[in-house]
Write an enzyme that holds these catalytic residues in place. Structure first.
Site, PDB file in Angstrom:
ATOM      1  N   CYS A   1       0.873  -1.190   0.000  1.00 18.31           N
ATOM      2  CA  CYS A   1       0.000   0.000   0.000  1.00 18.31           C
ATOM      3  C   CYS A   1       0.904   1.232   0.000  1.00 18.31           C
ATOM      4  O   CYS A   1       2.071   1.140  -0.394  1.00 18.31           O
ATOM      5  CB  CYS A   1      -0.976  -0.017   1.182  1.00 18.31           C
ATOM      6  SG  CYS A   1      -0.195  -0.020   2.805  1.00 18.31           S
TER       7      CYS A   1
ATOM      8  N   ASN B   1       2.283   1.476   4.362  1.00 21.27           N
ATOM      9  CA  ASN B   1       2.573   0.187   5.015  1.00 21.27           C
ATOM     10  C   ASN B   1       2.298   0.239   6.520  1.00 21.27           C
ATOM     11  O   ASN B   1       3.002  -0.392   7.317  1.00 21.27           O
ATOM     12  CB  ASN B   1       4.013  -0.271   4.728  1.00 21.27           C
ATOM     13  CG  ASN B   1       4.319  -1.715   5.139  1.00 21.27           C
ATOM     14  OD1 ASN B   1       5.420  -2.038   5.561  1.00 21.27           O
ATOM     15  ND2 ASN B   1       3.357  -2.599   5.038  1.00 21.27           N
TER      16      ASN B   1
ATOM     17  N   CYS C   1      -1.415   0.654   7.392  1.00 15.47           N
ATOM     18  CA  CYS C   1      -2.853   0.347   7.523  1.00 15.47           C
ATOM     19  C   CYS C   1      -3.247  -0.876   6.687  1.00 15.47           C
ATOM     20  O   CYS C   1      -3.413  -1.975   7.212  1.00 15.47           O
ATOM     21  CB  CYS C   1      -3.721   1.537   7.115  1.00 15.47           C
ATOM     22  SG  CYS C   1      -3.433   3.021   8.094  1.00 15.47           S
ATOM     23  N   ARG C   2      -3.374  -0.692   5.384  1.00 18.77           N
ATOM     24  CA  ARG C   2      -3.974  -1.747   4.554  1.00 18.77           C
ATOM     25  C   ARG C   2      -3.080  -2.968   4.339  1.00 18.77           C
ATOM     26  O   ARG C   2      -3.522  -4.108   4.521  1.00 18.77           O
ATOM     27  CB  ARG C   2      -4.389  -1.150   3.199  1.00 18.77           C
ATOM     28  CG  ARG C   2      -5.499  -0.165   3.321  1.00 18.77           C
ATOM     29  CD  ARG C   2      -5.665   0.655   2.064  1.00 18.77           C
ATOM     30  NE  ARG C   2      -4.529   1.546   1.852  1.00 18.77           N
ATOM     31  CZ  ARG C   2      -4.330   2.287   0.770  1.00 18.77           C
ATOM     32  NH1 ARG C   2      -5.211   2.233  -0.212  1.00 18.77           N
ATOM     33  NH2 ARG C   2      -3.285   3.085   0.666  1.00 18.77           N
ATOM     34  N   SER C   3      -1.822  -2.744   3.930  1.00 16.74           N
ATOM     35  CA  SER C   3      -1.001  -3.932   3.634  1.00 16.74           C
ATOM     36  C   SER C   3      -0.603  -4.723   4.883  1.00 16.74           C
ATOM     37  O   SER C   3      -0.543  -5.956   4.807  1.00 16.74           O
ATOM     38  CB  SER C   3       0.203  -3.595   2.756  1.00 16.74           C
ATOM     39  OG  SER C   3       1.036  -2.630   3.344  1.00 16.74           O
TER      40      SER C   3
ATOM     41  N   ASP D   1      -8.261   3.777   1.252  1.00 22.07           N
ATOM     42  CA  ASP D   1      -7.291   4.241   2.233  1.00 22.07           C
ATOM     43  C   ASP D   1      -8.039   4.765   3.465  1.00 22.07           C
ATOM     44  O   ASP D   1      -8.778   5.745   3.378  1.00 22.07           O
ATOM     45  CB  ASP D   1      -6.475   5.367   1.579  1.00 22.07           C
ATOM     46  CG  ASP D   1      -5.405   5.921   2.502  1.00 22.07           C
ATOM     47  OD1 ASP D   1      -5.383   5.549   3.692  1.00 22.07           O
ATOM     48  OD2 ASP D   1      -4.593   6.728   2.019  1.00 22.07           O
TER      49      ASP D   1
END
Ligand code: 4NP
Length: 175
Positions: free
Chosen positions: A8, A11, A13-15, A130
């Site tokens: 993401c 690095n 939150c999402r990934s 995001d």
């Protein structure tokens, strides 16, 4: 070994949650000796930090402890990972551009993916949104998206690589 890298922007939150959830799914299917994963960000803003507190809280509520520390995507990753999985279109485009800079050619289609393409409930959205500047509910939504996408992505890998999955019905050791 099959190596998967979730990517993401920051690095944090999402990934990291994609990585944490996917590791659990892989472990449940006892494929952790075959499939390995990590995560990285296209940006370096948060290098060395643990995942965002709000993301860690949602993870923990679902039985997952996130211990990953943010790192930036590197050129070496293009050689080390069979699957590079972007959270949104902008991450995907940046990875493509960087791979061209690194190697003078773009990553092949079978190496670079948009994660949400695997989400059976994606509708018209191919983005893991995001959550960084959003409310807590956005973090919960990210968890739901990466959980659904993770199940489908793992099934895709199992089929593609003809992996044998041991189920609880398989006869185990008698003694
Ligand atoms: P991520 O979220 O890409 O899912 O880790 C973000 C984290 C940090 C920032 C943006 C997005 N930031 O602007 O610092």
């Amino acid at each position: 070994m099959i190596n998967v890298l979730f990517v993401c922007l920051g690095n944090i939150c999402r990934s990291p949650i994609a990585e944490g959830v996917f590791k659990e799914l892989v472990k449940e299917k006892q494929l952790d000796n075959i499939i390995q994963c990590d995560s990285a960000g296209t940006a370096a803003y948060h290098v060395g930090s643990l995942a965002d507190k709000r993301m860690r809280k949602v993870a923990l509520a679902n039985g997952i402890t996130l211990t990953h520390q943010s790192r930036q995507l590197s050129y070496a990753d293009f050689d080390s990972y069979n699957y590079i999985v972007a959270m949104d279109q902008s991450n995907h485009d940046n990875i493509r551009k960087e791979s061209f800079r690194a190697n003078g050619s773009y990553l092949p289609e079978h190496q670079l993916y948009l994660y949400r393409m695997f989400d059976p409930q994606r509708g018209t959205s191919i983005t893991v949104p995001d959550p960084y500047y959003e409310e807590n509910s956005a973090f919960e939504e990210v968890y739901q998206i990466v959980s659904r996408s993770g199940i489908a992505f793992l099934n895709f890998l199992i089929e593609k690589h003809n992996l044998t999955v041991k189920t609880s019905e398989s006869p185990g050791n008698l003694f």
